[in-house]
Design a protein around this motif. Structure first.
Motif, PDB file in Angstrom:
ATOM      1  N   ARG A 148       1.014  -1.256   0.031  1.00 27.66           N
ATOM      2  CA  ARG A 148      -0.047  -0.091  -0.102  1.00 27.66           C
ATOM      3  C   ARG A 148       0.806   1.143   0.018  1.00 27.66           C
ATOM      4  NH1 ARG A 148      -5.430   0.250   1.446  1.00 27.66           N
ATOM      5  NH2 ARG A 148      -6.388  -1.960   1.407  1.00 27.66           N
ATOM      6  N   ALA A 149       1.681   1.342   0.793  1.00 25.34           N
ATOM      7  CA  ALA A 149       2.955   2.279   0.838  1.00 25.34           C
ATOM      8  C   ALA A 149       3.417   2.731  -0.597  1.00 25.34           C
ATOM      9  CB  ALA A 149       4.107   2.270   1.892  1.00 25.34           C
ATOM     10  N   PHE A 150       3.773   1.554  -1.235  1.00 29.78           N
ATOM     11  CA  PHE A 150       4.218   1.800  -2.623  1.00 29.78           C
ATOM     12  C   PHE A 150       3.248   2.302  -3.586  1.00 29.78           C
ATOM     13  CE2 PHE A 150       7.600  -1.924  -2.021  1.00 29.78           C
ATOM     14  CZ  PHE A 150       8.767  -0.866  -1.732  1.00 29.78           C
ATOM     15  N   ASP A 151       2.149   1.874  -3.541  1.00 33.50           N
ATOM     16  CA  ASP A 151       0.978   2.330  -4.346  1.00 33.50           C
ATOM     17  C   ASP A 151       0.819   4.016  -3.998  1.00 33.50           C
ATOM     18  OD1 ASP A 151       0.100   0.573  -6.154  1.00 33.50           O
ATOM     19  OD2 ASP A 151      -1.630  -0.126  -4.784  1.00 33.50           O
ATOM     20  N   ARG A 152       0.787   4.432  -2.784  1.00 35.10           N
ATOM     21  CA  ARG A 152       0.776   5.755  -2.264  1.00 35.10           C
ATOM     22  C   ARG A 152       1.716   6.584  -3.156  1.00 35.10           C
ATOM     23  NH1 ARG A 152      -0.216   3.701   2.651  1.00 35.10           N
ATOM     24  NH2 ARG A 152       1.595   4.493   3.454  1.00 35.10           N
ATOM     25  N   GLN A 153       2.923   6.061  -3.204  1.00 36.36           N
ATOM     26  CA  GLN A 153       3.982   6.830  -3.961  1.00 36.36           C
ATOM     27  C   GLN A 153       3.869   6.767  -5.414  1.00 36.36           C
ATOM     28  OE1 GLN A 153       7.248   4.553  -2.525  1.00 36.36           O
ATOM     29  NE2 GLN A 153       6.982   5.033  -0.334  1.00 36.36           N
ATOM     30  N   GLY A 154       2.652   6.282  -6.030  1.00 33.21           N
ATOM     31  CA  GLY A 154       2.285   6.282  -7.320  1.00 33.21           C
ATOM     32  C   GLY A 154       3.297   5.539  -8.283  1.00 33.21           C
ATOM     33  N   VAL A 155       4.240   4.462  -7.878  1.00 35.69           N
ATOM     34  CA  VAL A 155       4.917   3.921  -8.847  1.00 35.69           C
ATOM     35  C   VAL A 155       4.225   2.975  -9.609  1.00 35.69           C
ATOM     36  CG1 VAL A 155       6.880   3.559  -6.744  1.00 35.69           C
ATOM     37  CG2 VAL A 155       5.354   1.837  -6.987  1.00 35.69           C
ATOM     38  N   ALA A 156       4.668   2.619 -10.751  1.00 40.62           N
ATOM     39  CA  ALA A 156       4.142   1.741 -12.028  1.00 40.62           C
ATOM     40  C   ALA A 156       4.546   0.370 -11.546  1.00 40.62           C
ATOM     41  CB  ALA A 156       4.192   2.274 -13.080  1.00 40.62           C
ATOM     42  N   HIS A 157       5.660   0.023 -10.937  1.00 42.08           N
ATOM     43  CA  HIS A 157       6.450  -1.307 -10.755  1.00 42.08           C
ATOM     44  C   HIS A 157       6.686  -1.588  -9.634  1.00 42.08           C
ATOM     45  CE1 HIS A 157       5.997  -1.975 -15.354  1.00 42.08           C
ATOM     46  NE2 HIS A 157       6.453  -0.615 -15.145  1.00 42.08           N
ATOM     47  N   ILE A 158       6.512  -2.582  -9.077  1.00 36.37           N
ATOM     48  CA  ILE A 158       7.156  -3.157  -7.743  1.00 36.37           C
ATOM     49  C   ILE A 158       7.799  -4.415  -8.086  1.00 36.37           C
ATOM     50  CG2 ILE A 158       6.613  -3.926  -5.330  1.00 36.37           C
ATOM     51  CD1 ILE A 158       3.853  -2.417  -5.481  1.00 36.37           C
ATOM     52  N   TRP A 159       9.155  -4.406  -7.851  1.00 36.81           N
ATOM     53  CA  TRP A 159      10.072  -5.510  -7.976  1.00 36.81           C
ATOM     54  C   TRP A 159      10.239  -6.140  -6.584  1.00 36.81           C
ATOM     55  CZ3 TRP A 159      13.972  -3.432 -12.029  1.00 36.81           C
ATOM     56  CH2 TRP A 159      13.496  -3.107 -13.274  1.00 36.81           C
ATOM     57  N   VAL A 160      10.131  -7.688  -6.358  1.00 37.72           N
ATOM     58  CA  VAL A 160      10.004  -8.005  -4.943  1.00 37.72           C
ATOM     59  C   VAL A 160      11.042  -9.408  -5.093  1.00 37.72           C
ATOM     60  CG1 VAL A 160       8.784  -9.139  -3.148  1.00 37.72           C
ATOM     61  CG2 VAL A 160       7.706  -7.356  -4.628  1.00 37.72           C
ATOM     62  N   GLU A 161      11.936  -9.211  -4.158  1.00 40.82           N
ATOM     63  CA  GLU A 161      12.795 -10.453  -4.015  1.00 40.82           C
ATOM     64  C   GLU A 161      11.860 -11.609  -3.564  1.00 40.82           C
ATOM     65  OE1 GLU A 161      16.719 -12.542  -1.866  1.00 40.82           O
ATOM     66  OE2 GLU A 161      16.083 -10.259  -1.695  1.00 40.82           O
ATOM     67  N   ALA A 162      11.945 -12.756  -4.540  1.00 45.16           N
ATOM     68  CA  ALA A 162      11.111 -14.016  -4.141  1.00 45.16           C
ATOM     69  C   ALA A 162      11.512 -14.526  -2.587  1.00 45.16           C
ATOM     70  CB  ALA A 162      11.123 -15.104  -5.068  1.00 45.16           C
ATOM     71  N   PRO A 163      10.577 -14.889  -1.833  1.00 40.50           N
ATOM     72  CA  PRO A 163      10.820 -15.354  -0.637  1.00 40.50           C
ATOM     73  C   PRO A 163      11.461 -16.703  -0.751  1.00 40.50           C
ATOM     74  CG  PRO A 163       8.348 -14.574  -0.466  1.00 40.50           C
ATOM     75  CD  PRO A 163       9.040 -14.603  -2.165  1.00 40.50           C
ATOM     76  N   PRO A 164      12.233 -17.234   0.445  1.00 41.66           N
ATOM     77  CA  PRO A 164      12.738 -18.580   0.614  1.00 41.66           C
ATOM     78  C   PRO A 164      11.880 -19.545   0.220  1.00 41.66           C
ATOM     79  CG  PRO A 164      13.538 -17.076   2.136  1.00 41.66           C
ATOM     80  CD  PRO A 164      12.413 -16.432   1.564  1.00 41.66           C
ATOM     81  N   LEU A 165      12.100 -20.581  -0.113  1.00 44.92           N
ATOM     82  CA  LEU A 165      11.385 -21.847  -0.427  1.00 44.92           C
ATOM     83  C   LEU A 165      11.275 -22.846   0.791  1.00 44.92           C
ATOM     84  CD1 LEU A 165      12.315 -22.872  -4.026  1.00 44.92           C
ATOM     85  CD2 LEU A 165      10.330 -21.709  -3.308  1.00 44.92           C
ATOM     86  N   THR A 166      10.906 -22.304   1.867  1.00 44.50           N
ATOM     87  CA  THR A 166      10.666 -23.122   3.031  1.00 44.50           C
ATOM     88  C   THR A 166       9.023 -22.735   3.642  1.00 44.50           C
ATOM     89  OG1 THR A 166      11.207 -20.899   4.445  1.00 44.50           O
ATOM     90  CG2 THR A 166      12.988 -22.778   3.584  1.00 44.50           C
ATOM     91  N   SER A 167       8.667 -23.768   4.561  1.00 44.37           N
ATOM     92  CA  SER A 167       7.276 -23.556   4.905  1.00 44.37           C
ATOM     93  C   SER A 167       6.857 -22.331   5.709  1.00 44.37           C
ATOM     94  CB  SER A 167       6.965 -24.869   5.617  1.00 44.37           C
ATOM     95  OG  SER A 167       7.824 -24.962   7.034  1.00 44.37           O
TER      96      SER A 167
END
Length: 350
Positions: free
Chosen positions: A314-333
């Motif tokens: 939500r904070a990124f959306d408020r900043q008006g960005v068009a793209h959000i790049w996220v580092e994928a989480p680890p593959l653990t439960s």
């Protein structure tokens, strides 16, 4: 209107609103819910209308205690009872066979119903107060427009529905993502939606291995928050490994170098071409156009990341960005719940 959730008069006003068939913004430990009397079909219809949610997409019914399950469920398997004893009140929803005479609209017309007892003290106080007035269960999906980012503060809810909605302010949600959902309508527990409670914890508690389907399960009841595209901000979300993320930064910088000469005067208008990055790993930004990137540090623990996830989107959306790049989480439960929400947020609407 936002009321102090710690105030007894506010709790009483909320319980009375539910009794009258009105909607309520309700804090829970997972996310804020848009609540109504689960047995009042007209009130439940208001939830679907306010959210723009399909009427066949079931709602989770919240009860004040495990004793309230009997009003909605026709049968509670032994393993489900053990799960309630281990994790209620808490962020666990159980899908159980529904009593035919109750909550058909809330259940989306299914012969099963999702039930949970939240642990947030404000939610429990409202549920107990409503029960004293004859409201024995409260349907409460996340208090946001359908498919969008779930709310974790009272202000988020007000931003979705405006000042007309009565909202109890219970602070920021401790958990931050929706409950784990387990289907208990079959001979063994089946995971329908991951959360902060892991399959191993569930198996240890109930004495049966939790089935975690790798492909869509045609026999599973419909459940909240399981559409392919869900929890989505306005910006486009992309998941990448740390290496892919660094390569994407370099490629984006090279592409923009043709139009940016460097220096403050050439930086695009706020948000216009800025990429937001949420990463656990350090990222190297080019000195020539570092201002084109807005980097936030992702917590290294799954629970802390879950707590921040929706608020950060939500904070990124408020900043008006068009793209959000996220580092994928680890593959653990432990990261299953966060990975599930991010994957759905990154899935384009079909």
């Amino acid at each position: 209107m936002i009321l102090d959730g710690q105030s007894p008069p506010s709790i009483a006003a909320a319980a009375q609103a539910l009794q009258r068939g009105e909607l309520l913004g309700l804090p829970t430990e997972t996310v804020y819910g848009l609540a109504a009397d689960a047995s009042n079909d007209a009130a439940v219809v208001k939830i679907f209308a306010a959210k723009g949610r399909p009427a066949n997409h079931p709602l989770i019914v919240h009860v004040a205690s495990a004793q309230g399950v009997q009003r909605f469920a026709s049968h509670v398997p032994e393993f489900a009872q053990k799960l309630m004893e281990a994790f209620w009140p808490g962020p666990l929803t159980l899908i159980l066979p529904r009593r035919v005479e109750v909550a058909a609209v809330a259940a989306g017309g299914q012969n099963s119903v999702g039930l949970r007892c939240p642990s947030h003290p404000v939610a429990l106080a409202v549920l107990q107060g409503a029960q004293a007035l004859g409201v024995f269960g409260v349907a409460a999906p996340s208090a946001n427009l359908f498919g969008r980012v779930s709310p974790t503060t009272a202000a988020h809810v007000a931003g979705e529905f405006g000042p007309e909605l009565l909202i109890l302010d219970g602070g920021a949600c401790d958990v931050g993502i929706e409950s784990t959902i387990i289907d208990c309508t079959r001979a063994a527990p089946v995971l329908l939606r991951p959360g902060v409670i892991t399959p191993q914890q569930l198996s240890d508690a109930c004495g049966l291995a939790v089935i975690t389907p790798n492909v869509p399960d045609a026999d599973a009841p419909r459940a909240s928050g399981t559409l392919a595209s869900h929890y989505a901000p306005a910006a486009k979300v992309q998941l990448m490994t740390a290496a892919e993320l660094q390569n994407a930064i370099s490629a984006y910088s090279n592409a923009n170098a043709k139009t940016c000469e460097g220096g403050a005067a050439s930086v695009p208008a706020a948000g216009a071409h800025i990429v937001a990055i949420w990463s656990r790993s350090p990222v190297l930004l080019p000195s020539s156009n570092a201002a084109n990137f807005n980097v936030a540090l992702m917590p290294s623990s799954a629970s802390d990341c879950a707590h921040q996830l929706f608020a950060q989107l939500r904070a990124f959306d408020r900043q008006g960005v068009a793209h959000i790049w996220v580092e994928a989480p680890p593959l653990t439960s432990a990261w299953d719940g966060v990975r599930d929400r991010l994957t759905r947020a990154a899935t384009p609407t079909r």
